[in-house]
Design a protein around this motif. Structure first.
Motif, PDB file in Angstrom:
ATOM      1  N   MET A 201      44.634  45.697  36.560  1.00 55.96           N
ATOM      2  CA  MET A 201      43.397  45.052  36.096  1.00 55.96           C
ATOM      3  C   MET A 201      43.284  43.657  36.716  1.00 55.96           C
ATOM      4  N   ILE A 202      42.170  43.392  37.400  1.00 53.97           N
ATOM      5  CA  ILE A 202      41.978  42.105  38.058  1.00 53.97           C
ATOM      6  C   ILE A 202      41.622  41.035  37.035  1.00 53.97           C
ATOM      7  N   GLU A 203      42.292  39.891  37.132  1.00 50.61           N
ATOM      8  CA  GLU A 203      41.977  38.760  36.266  1.00 50.61           C
ATOM      9  C   GLU A 203      40.714  38.084  36.799  1.00 50.61           C
ATOM     10  N   ARG A 204      39.609  38.228  36.058  1.00 50.31           N
ATOM     11  CA  ARG A 204      38.320  37.753  36.572  1.00 50.31           C
ATOM     12  C   ARG A 204      38.301  36.239  36.797  1.00 50.31           C
ATOM     13  N   SER A 205      38.972  35.530  35.959  1.00 49.39           N
ATOM     14  CA  SER A 205      38.955  34.070  36.100  1.00 49.39           C
ATOM     15  C   SER A 205      39.651  33.604  37.374  1.00 49.39           C
ATOM     16  N   ALA A 206      40.458  34.495  37.969  1.00 53.40           N
ATOM     17  CA  ALA A 206      41.175  34.133  39.189  1.00 53.40           C
ATOM     18  C   ALA A 206      40.385  34.459  40.457  1.00 53.40           C
ATOM     19  N   VAL A 207      39.288  35.173  40.310  1.00 49.45           N
ATOM     20  CA  VAL A 207      38.471  35.550  41.475  1.00 49.45           C
ATOM     21  C   VAL A 207      37.577  34.371  41.849  1.00 49.45           C
ATOM     22  N   LYS A 208      37.706  33.897  43.083  1.00 53.70           N
ATOM     23  CA  LYS A 208      36.909  32.748  43.543  1.00 53.70           C
ATOM     24  C   LYS A 208      35.587  33.254  44.119  1.00 53.70           C
ATOM     25  N   ILE A 209      34.488  32.811  43.521  1.00 51.23           N
ATOM     26  CA  ILE A 209      33.152  33.252  43.927  1.00 51.23           C
ATOM     27  C   ILE A 209      32.335  32.047  44.390  1.00 51.23           C
ATOM     28  N   LEU A 210      31.647  32.214  45.495  1.00 50.20           N
ATOM     29  CA  LEU A 210      30.714  31.194  45.992  1.00 50.20           C
ATOM     30  C   LEU A 210      29.302  31.762  45.908  1.00 50.20           C
ATOM     31  N   VAL A 211      28.389  31.002  45.322  1.00 53.30           N
ATOM     32  CA  VAL A 211      26.986  31.410  45.227  1.00 53.30           C
ATOM     33  C   VAL A 211      26.177  30.516  46.155  1.00 53.30           C
ATOM     34  N   LEU A 212      25.488  31.130  47.115  1.00 58.16           N
ATOM     35  CA  LEU A 212      24.681  30.377  48.080  1.00 58.16           C
ATOM     36  C   LEU A 212      23.206  30.747  47.912  1.00 58.16           C
ATOM     37  N   ASP A 213      22.419  29.786  47.453  1.00 58.44           N
ATOM     38  CA  ASP A 213      20.978  29.985  47.240  1.00 58.44           C
ATOM     39  C   ASP A 213      20.306  28.616  47.277  1.00 58.44           C
ATOM     40  N   ASP A 214      19.145  28.537  47.906  1.00 58.91           N
ATOM     41  CA  ASP A 214      18.476  27.231  48.012  1.00 58.91           C
ATOM     42  C   ASP A 214      17.681  26.868  46.766  1.00 58.91           C
ATOM     43  N   GLU A 215      17.570  27.793  45.805  1.00 55.83           N
ATOM     44  CA  GLU A 215      16.824  27.530  44.568  1.00 55.83           C
ATOM     45  C   GLU A 215      17.799  27.112  43.476  1.00 55.83           C
ATOM     46  N   SER A 216      17.613  25.921  42.938  1.00 56.46           N
ATOM     47  CA  SER A 216      18.524  25.419  41.899  1.00 56.46           C
ATOM     48  C   SER A 216      18.481  26.287  40.654  1.00 56.46           C
ATOM     49  N   PHE A 217      17.303  26.843  40.348  1.00 59.00           N
ATOM     50  CA  PHE A 217      17.188  27.708  39.167  1.00 59.00           C
ATOM     51  C   PHE A 217      18.076  28.934  39.316  1.00 59.00           C
ATOM     52  N   MET A 218      18.049  29.566  40.541  1.00 60.88           N
ATOM     53  CA  MET A 218      18.858  30.762  40.759  1.00 60.88           C
ATOM     54  C   MET A 218      20.347  30.435  40.699  1.00 60.88           C
ATOM     55  N   LEU A 219      20.722  29.264  41.208  1.00 63.77           N
ATOM     56  CA  LEU A 219      22.125  28.866  41.144  1.00 63.77           C
ATOM     57  C   LEU A 219      22.599  28.763  39.701  1.00 63.77           C
ATOM     58  N   LYS A 220      21.790  28.129  38.863  1.00 56.18           N
ATOM     59  CA  LYS A 220      22.166  27.967  37.454  1.00 56.18           C
ATOM     60  C   LYS A 220      22.202  29.322  36.750  1.00 56.18           C
ATOM     61  N   LEU A 221      21.199  30.180  37.059  1.00 58.93           N
ATOM     62  CA  LEU A 221      21.137  31.492  36.414  1.00 58.93           C
ATOM     63  C   LEU A 221      22.348  32.341  36.774  1.00 58.93           C
ATOM     64  N   LEU A 222      22.664  32.409  38.069  1.00 56.82           N
ATOM     65  CA  LEU A 222      23.797  33.227  38.496  1.00 56.82           C
ATOM     66  C   LEU A 222      25.111  32.667  37.984  1.00 56.82           C
ATOM     67  N   SER A 223      25.204  31.336  37.915  1.00 55.09           N
ATOM     68  CA  SER A 223      26.411  30.718  37.376  1.00 55.09           C
ATOM     69  C   SER A 223      26.619  31.123  35.931  1.00 55.09           C
ATOM     70  N   ARG A 224      25.532  31.109  35.150  1.00 61.71           N
ATOM     71  CA  ARG A 224      25.627  31.477  33.734  1.00 61.71           C
ATOM     72  C   ARG A 224      25.997  32.955  33.573  1.00 61.71           C
ATOM     73  N   VAL A 225      25.370  33.819  34.382  1.00 62.70           N
ATOM     74  CA  VAL A 225      25.668  35.252  34.297  1.00 62.70           C
ATOM     75  C   VAL A 225      27.125  35.514  34.652  1.00 62.70           C
ATOM     76  N   LEU A 226      27.606  34.890  35.722  1.00 62.72           N
ATOM     77  CA  LEU A 226      28.992  35.080  36.126  1.00 62.72           C
ATOM     78  C   LEU A 226      29.957  34.583  35.063  1.00 62.72           C
ATOM     79  N   SER A 227      29.627  33.441  34.446  1.00 64.17           N
ATOM     80  CA  SER A 227      30.474  32.896  33.386  1.00 64.17           C
ATOM     81  C   SER A 227      30.545  33.849  32.206  1.00 64.17           C
TER      82      SER A 227
END
Length: 411
Positions: A1-27
């Motif tokens: 089982m992969i430890e999700r907190s250990a997976v390093k994810i980078l989100v690249l998007d020029d829209e600040s709203f999308m960055l915040k939304l994806l950050s919240r969903v991933l969290s």
């Protein structure tokens, strides 16, 4: 089982709203090691070495300054070893094209998502991610010399495998395609993508094809004598069709062995553009007059498939696997598949769908009335000695699967 907190994810998007939304969903999904970037330049600064680079990048396509396609090119230059998910508001066809480009660059891609992103869809893609196998890198394919291939031909190291073709309507096994393998004394089984191009480039394709065809005709006779009549197909390079010697060779051979020409299928693939088509056209027409069956292979991927259909009296059209597998779920693939099937129907040709990988592919063929199926769902290529036993197992599988399908349709 992969430890999700250990997976390093980078989100690249020029829209600040999308960055915040994806950050919240991933969290919310348990991924807490997330870096947000609003430009390709900033994101590239995060990709320095394998130790610090993200395991996974969520990438927008349409961004100012550096778009997602250019960003992928920079990832290749930096030898990025992680995976991608495309996230975009662009239409499905653009996303599919971008996905194929990423695959061509040998970067693992989990899929693509349309904006606005649905958390369950993102979660489903993330579930498919697995860490790369860094301790067992895939070995590069060995490059062989023309002299080694010549020796293999002379020493009898080429062996025919056979992949069944079955009737979609009845499940009956109607034929096989001959697929050559090189049984290398050191490297084991070598597949044709490592030596067919070599044979064409160094003038060995005639000798290679003659060996394959000779063994295929002999095997066809053995099966007929065992009450297992099958149409046996052999792949023919356009280079084989540049000389009358090939016509005389195949015609003389089937007569000598005692196999009717119509039981042999010559599958023609135009792997490279022919400067002068007069000789191939003459030879194919004369082969057809002698009642050999002609099949146009990998339809839709060659240099001039429509021109070939216009000029050559083919009996059979093989829809390329790239237009068959998952056509039931992909509108673009389905359009290509439907168009190929309709064209063959109008020309009175039998249709073979290649690349039938699963039950969904098979069901599409049944719904659309395709004639024959070939692919892993039916069987992978096998040695001739294994075919009779496989046929008996296939008959039982067809009986139970077709009956199950018919019963389900009645309920």
């Amino acid at each position: 089982m992969i430890e999700r907190s250990a997976v390093k994810i980078l989100v690249l998007d020029d829209e600040s709203f999308m960055l915040k939304l994806l950050s919240r969903v991933l969290s919310n999904l348990g991924f807490t090691s997330v870096t947000l970037c609003d430009s390709g330049r900033a994101a590239l600064d995060q990709i320095v070495d394998a130790e610090t680079s993200p395991n996974l990048i969520l990438l927008d396509l349409n961004m100012p300054e550096m778009d997602g396609i250019e960003f992928v090119r920079h990832l290749v230059e930096r030898h990025y070893a992680g995976s991608l998910i495309l996230v975009s508001g662009e239409d499905e066809r653009i996303l599919q094209t971008a996905e194929k480009l990423v695959q061509a660059h040998k970067i693992p891609i989990l899929g693509h998502l349309h904006k606005p992103v649905k958390p369950d869809a993102l979660s489903a893609l993330l579930e498919t991610w697995t860490p790369p196998l860094t301790d067992s890198p895939k070995a590069a394919k060995k490059i062989y010399s023309a002299d080694a291939l010549r020796a293999a031909i002379d020493n009898g190291e080429l062996v025919n495998y056979y992949q069944p073709k079955v009737s979609v309507a009845t499940g009956e096994v109607v034929g096989v395609e001959t697929l050559v393998r090189w049984l290398h004394p050191v490297d084991g089984v070598v597949f044709p993508d490592q030596f067919i191009g070599l044979a064409e480039a160094f003038g060995l394709i005639d000798d290679l094809t003659q060996v394959v065809f000779t063994k295929a005709v002999a095997q066809a006779k053995v099966w007929q004598q065992a009450q297992l009549p099958l149409r046996v197909a052999v792949n023919v390079s356009m280079d084989n069709l540049s000389s009358l010697n090939f016509l005389n060779f195949v015609a003389d051979l089937v007569g000598k062995v005692g196999v009717a020409p119509h039981e042999m299928v010559l599958e023609v693939t135009e792997s490279r553009l022919m400067q002068d088509t007069r000789a191939p056209l003459e030879i194919l027409t004369r082969l057809r007059l002698k009642r050999f069956r002609l099949s146009i292979d990998d339809f839709g991927t060659g240099h001039s498939s429509l021109a070939q259909l216009r000029d050559i009296p083919f009996d059979e059209l093989k829809i390329d696997q790239g237009f068959v597998h998952r056509a039931w779920a992909d509108e673009t693939l389905r359009a290509m598949y439907d168009a190929s099937l309709a064209l063959a129907r109008q020309l009175g040709m039998e249709v073979v769908a290649e690349g039938v990988e699963d039950r969904n592919d098979w069901d599409l063929l049944r719904r659309t009335g395709c004639d024959l199926a070939q692919g892993a769902f039916v069987s992978r290529p096998m040695l001739a000695t294994d075919l009779p036993g496989w046929v008996e197992g296939w008959k039982e599988r067809v009986r139970t699967e077709l009956l199950t399908q018919a019963t389900n349709q009645m309920i």
